[in-house]
Design an enzyme around this catalytic site. Sequence first.
Site, PDB file in Angstrom:
ATOM      1  N   ARG A 237       0.846  -1.186   0.000  1.00 20.41           N
ATOM      2  CA  ARG A 237       0.000   0.000   0.000  1.00 20.41           C
ATOM      3  C   ARG A 237       0.883   1.239   0.000  1.00 20.41           C
ATOM      4  NH1 ARG A 237      -1.869   1.126   4.320  1.00 20.41           N
ATOM      5  NH2 ARG A 237      -1.158  -0.507   5.704  1.00 20.41           N
TER       6      ARG A 237
ATOM      7  N   TYR B 285      -1.226  -3.544  -7.054  1.00 13.84           N
ATOM      8  CA  TYR B 285      -0.990  -4.388  -5.881  1.00 13.84           C
ATOM      9  C   TYR B 285      -2.044  -4.205  -4.780  1.00 13.84           C
ATOM     10  CZ  TYR B 285       1.660  -7.144  -2.549  1.00 13.84           C
ATOM     11  OH  TYR B 285       2.044  -8.128  -1.675  1.00 13.84           O
TER      12      TYR B 285
ATOM     13  N   LYS C  76      -9.493  -2.173   1.589  1.00 20.80           N
ATOM     14  CA  LYS C  76      -9.237  -1.019   2.459  1.00 20.80           C
ATOM     15  C   LYS C  76     -10.008   0.223   1.985  1.00 20.80           C
ATOM     16  CE  LYS C  76      -6.144  -3.380   4.794  1.00 20.80           C
ATOM     17  NZ  LYS C  76      -6.399  -3.821   6.173  1.00 20.80           N
TER      18      LYS C  76
ATOM     19  N   HIS D  70     -10.968  -1.978  11.479  1.00 21.64           N
ATOM     20  CA  HIS D  70      -9.836  -2.823  11.071  1.00 21.64           C
ATOM     21  C   HIS D  70      -9.688  -3.920  12.124  1.00 21.64           C
ATOM     22  CE1 HIS D  70      -5.288  -2.952   9.867  1.00 21.64           C
ATOM     23  NE2 HIS D  70      -6.000  -3.842   9.214  1.00 21.64           N
TER      24      HIS D  70
ATOM     25  N   SER E 219      -1.334  -3.217  11.218  1.00 24.39           N
ATOM     26  CA  SER E 219      -0.820  -4.164  10.235  1.00 24.39           C
ATOM     27  C   SER E 219       0.455  -4.809  10.777  1.00 24.39           C
ATOM     28  CB  SER E 219      -0.504  -3.430   8.930  1.00 24.39           C
ATOM     29  OG  SER E 219      -1.597  -2.620   8.558  1.00 24.39           O
TER      30      SER E 219
ATOM     31  N   CYS F 147       0.810  -7.327  12.974  1.00 27.16           N
ATOM     32  CA  CYS F 147       0.808  -7.751  14.379  1.00 27.16           C
ATOM     33  C   CYS F 147       0.198  -9.145  14.535  1.00 27.16           C
ATOM     34  CB  CYS F 147       0.039  -6.771  15.245  1.00 27.16           C
ATOM     35  SG  CYS F 147       0.952  -5.261  15.606  1.00 27.16           S
TER      36      CYS F 147
ATOM     37  N   ASP G  10      -9.597  -9.422   9.049  1.00 30.71           N
ATOM     38  CA  ASP G  10      -9.073  -8.071   8.809  1.00 30.71           C
ATOM     39  C   ASP G  10     -10.080  -6.944   9.044  1.00 30.71           C
ATOM     40  OD1 ASP G  10      -6.817  -6.496   8.016  1.00 30.71           O
ATOM     41  OD2 ASP G  10      -7.734  -6.166   6.070  1.00 30.71           O
TER      42      ASP G  10
ATOM     43  N   ARG H  37       2.166 -12.204  -0.381  1.00 25.67           N
ATOM     44  CA  ARG H  37       0.794 -12.522   0.043  1.00 25.67           C
ATOM     45  C   ARG H  37       0.241 -13.789  -0.582  1.00 25.67           C
ATOM     46  NH1 ARG H  37      -1.443  -8.818   3.912  1.00 25.67           N
ATOM     47  NH2 ARG H  37       0.151  -7.218   4.019  1.00 25.67           N
TER      48      ARG H  37
HETATM   49  O1  O2Y Z   1       0.203  -4.045   1.109  1.00 29.88           O
HETATM   50  C1  O2Y Z   1      -0.953  -4.288   0.795  1.00 29.88           C
HETATM   51  O2  O2Y Z   1      -1.484  -3.831  -0.210  1.00 29.88           O
HETATM   52  C2  O2Y Z   1      -1.762  -5.148   1.618  1.00 29.88           C
HETATM   53  S1  O2Y Z   1      -2.081  -4.441   3.165  1.00 29.88           S
HETATM   54  C3  O2Y Z   1      -3.119  -5.518   4.013  1.00 29.88           C
HETATM   55  C4  O2Y Z   1      -3.595  -6.655   3.406  1.00 29.88           C
HETATM   56  C5  O2Y Z   1      -4.430  -7.497   4.101  1.00 29.88           C
HETATM   57  C6  O2Y Z   1      -4.789  -7.161   5.355  1.00 29.88           C
HETATM   58  N1  O2Y Z   1      -4.329  -6.047   5.956  1.00 29.88           N
HETATM   59  C7  O2Y Z   1      -3.485  -5.240   5.332  1.00 29.88           C
HETATM   60  C8  O2Y Z   1      -3.020  -4.043   6.096  1.00 29.88           C
HETATM   61  O3  O2Y Z   1      -2.130  -3.313   5.708  1.00 29.88           O
HETATM   62  O4  O2Y Z   1      -3.591  -3.807   7.174  1.00 29.88           O
HETATM   63 MN    MN Z   2      -5.234  -5.082   7.616  1.00 27.57          MN
END
Ligand code: O2Y
Ligand code: MN
Length: 583
Positions: free
Chosen positions: A64, A203, A212, A232, A254, A256, A279, A371
Amino acid sequence: MMKSWVEKISALCLPARVHVCDGSEEEAATIASEMVERGTFVPLEAKKRPHSFWCHSHPDDVARVEENTFICSKKKEDAGPTNNWKDPTEMYAMLQTLFHGCMTGRTMYVIPYCMGPLSSPLARFGVEITDSPYVVLNMRLMTRMGNEALKLMQGKPFVPGVHSVGMPLKEGQKDSPWPCNPGNRWIVHFPGERSIWSYGSGYGGNALLGKKCFSLRIASAIGRDEGWLAEHMLILGITNPQGEKKYIAAAFPSACGKTNLAMLTPTIPGWKIETVGDDIAWMRFGADGRLYAINPEAGYFGVAPGTSMKTNPNAMRTIAKNTIFTNVALTKDKDVWWEGMDGSFPEGLTSWLGTPWDKGAGKPAAHPNSRFTVSSRQCPIYDKTAEAPEGVPISAIIFGGRRSSTLPLVFESFDWAHGVFLGASVSSETTAAAKGEVGKLRHDPFAMLPFCGYHMGDYFAHWLEMGKKTAPDKLPRIYHVNWFLKDANGKFLWPGFGENARVLQWIFERTSQRGSAHKTAIGYLPDALNVQGLESVNLKTLLTVDRDAWRKECEELSEYFQLFGEKLPKVIAEQLDALRERL
Ligand code: O2Y
Ligand code: MN
C-alpha cells in the site's frame, strides 16, 4: 445508473474492449490462462497445489502507498491531520486528465461485487472497473463477485470504483507481466459522493478496491453518518469446554498477527476457535441492544512470510489449493516457499523478483509483504455463522499493538469511554513488513491510522457516541493485549500463537463475570491466568504496571493527541488526565 456510469468510464479510459464479469469458474479459468500466456502467472504443480498460481509484481509495486492515498472531503478539516487531502474539484479534474485513454489496448473489466453475505441487510454493493485481470481474480476470492451480486444490487446504491494500472498500450506494444506506473500513483477517495479512483498500482490494498478503500475508508464515513462502525478488526468465535460460544473482535495494526489470531489453534484442552474474519468488521447494534458484526470480505489476503504449520496450521491448510501467491519464492518443482515456512530449505529457488535466488546475498527469497489470496471457505475452521445475515454478537473488543515494554500482556478497561481511550492510544513498533525504520513507535489509533475516511478526532467522538446507543451492560467489554513484551535480553516474554488462547480464556471468563481481576491505575489486570502446562513464563513481569514507564507513556500520548487540536473529544483528554492522576 450503473450502465450509464460504465459507458462514461469507458468513454474516458478508451479500452480496447469491455467485459462485465459474471464471477463464474469458466471466466476465472479463461482469465488465468490468458495471464499464464502473458507471463504474469506461473501455474503451480497441480499434484501439490491444485488450481494455484505464482506471480510477482514490479519491484516498486509491493505494498500500500499511504503517501499517495487521499481523502478528498469537501473541507480539509474533515479529512483531518492523519490523511492526505486535496480539494475534490481539483482532484476530480486531475483524475479526468490522468484517466483519459489510460486503458488503451487493454480490456476494461466491470466487477459487480457485494461486501458482506449476499443475504445480509448489513451488506453493501460496489462496482470496480479495472484494466487488471489480476485484480479480477483476486476480487473473485476476496468478495462475493459476479452475476448474483449484480442481480441483488439492481435499484440499490453502489460504491463506484475506477482502477487502472496506468500503463496504456500503444498499437503493437508488448505488455509487461506486471503493468503499473510506480512514479504516478494515486489512491483517491471521495467520501462525500462515496467513490474511489485508483491509478498506477496493481498491488493489494491499492488495487483491490473492496478491501481497504471501500470496506474501511469509505465505509467508515458511511458508518459515521448512519450510526455504525467499520473497523480494522478480526472476528473470531471462541467456545469453552462446556460448549458456550462467544465472539470477539480485535484491532491490531498491520503486521501484528491478526490472521494468526483469527485462525488460532488453542493449546488449552477443550477450547475451540473459529474464524469469522481476519481483517475487517462492520458492526452495528441489533434489536436486542447487542453489537453485531459481519465480515464484509469473503477471502484472505494474508502475509506469507512467517506463516507455517507452527504459527498458523489453519492458514497452511487453507492455502493448499485454489490460491494466488504474489511475491513469494518459487521452488524448482513449482511450489511456493517463504522465510519462516516449515521444512528444510529448498535449493534452486526463484526469488520474488523472478530471478534465481542467491542465498548468500543476504536478501530474502520472498518479499516481506508477499501474500496469498484465498477464499475464506477453504479455512478448516471457517465459522458457519460467518455467513449469518444478522452477523455475530460481540462480547469483547480487543485492542493491541507490538510493544516491547510498558503495555502488560492483558488488561480490561473500566468502561466504554476508557475503552475508547485505549483504542485511541494504540501504538506499535514498526517491523520490516512496512516501509521506514524498524522498531520505531508509530501511533495507530484503533489500528485505523491509514484507513479512517474522515477526521480521526471525529472518529473518536463517533465511538464515544456509539457507547450511548445501548444499555451499558449490553456493550462489549474492551481490552488491551500485548503479545510482544521482551526481557532485558530482547527475548519475548510470552510464547504467543496458540498460547494466546490463555489470554482469550480470561477475557471469555471476564465477560461471563467469572475471571477474577484487580483494579490498577491502567485498568483491571488478571489475578491469575491459566498457565497450566506452560513452561516457565514470568507472569509477574507480564502483568505488571511499571508506573514510571506509564508516566512517560502519558507524556507521549499527550503530545500525540495535540495533533487533533479542537477535535479531540473532551472525554479523551479527561481520560488521559484521570490516568495521570491514578498513576
Ligand atoms: O500491502 C498491501 O497492499 C496489503 S495491506 C493488508 C492486506 C491485508 C490485510 N491487511 C493489510 C493491512 O495493511 O492492514
Ligand atoms: Mn489489515
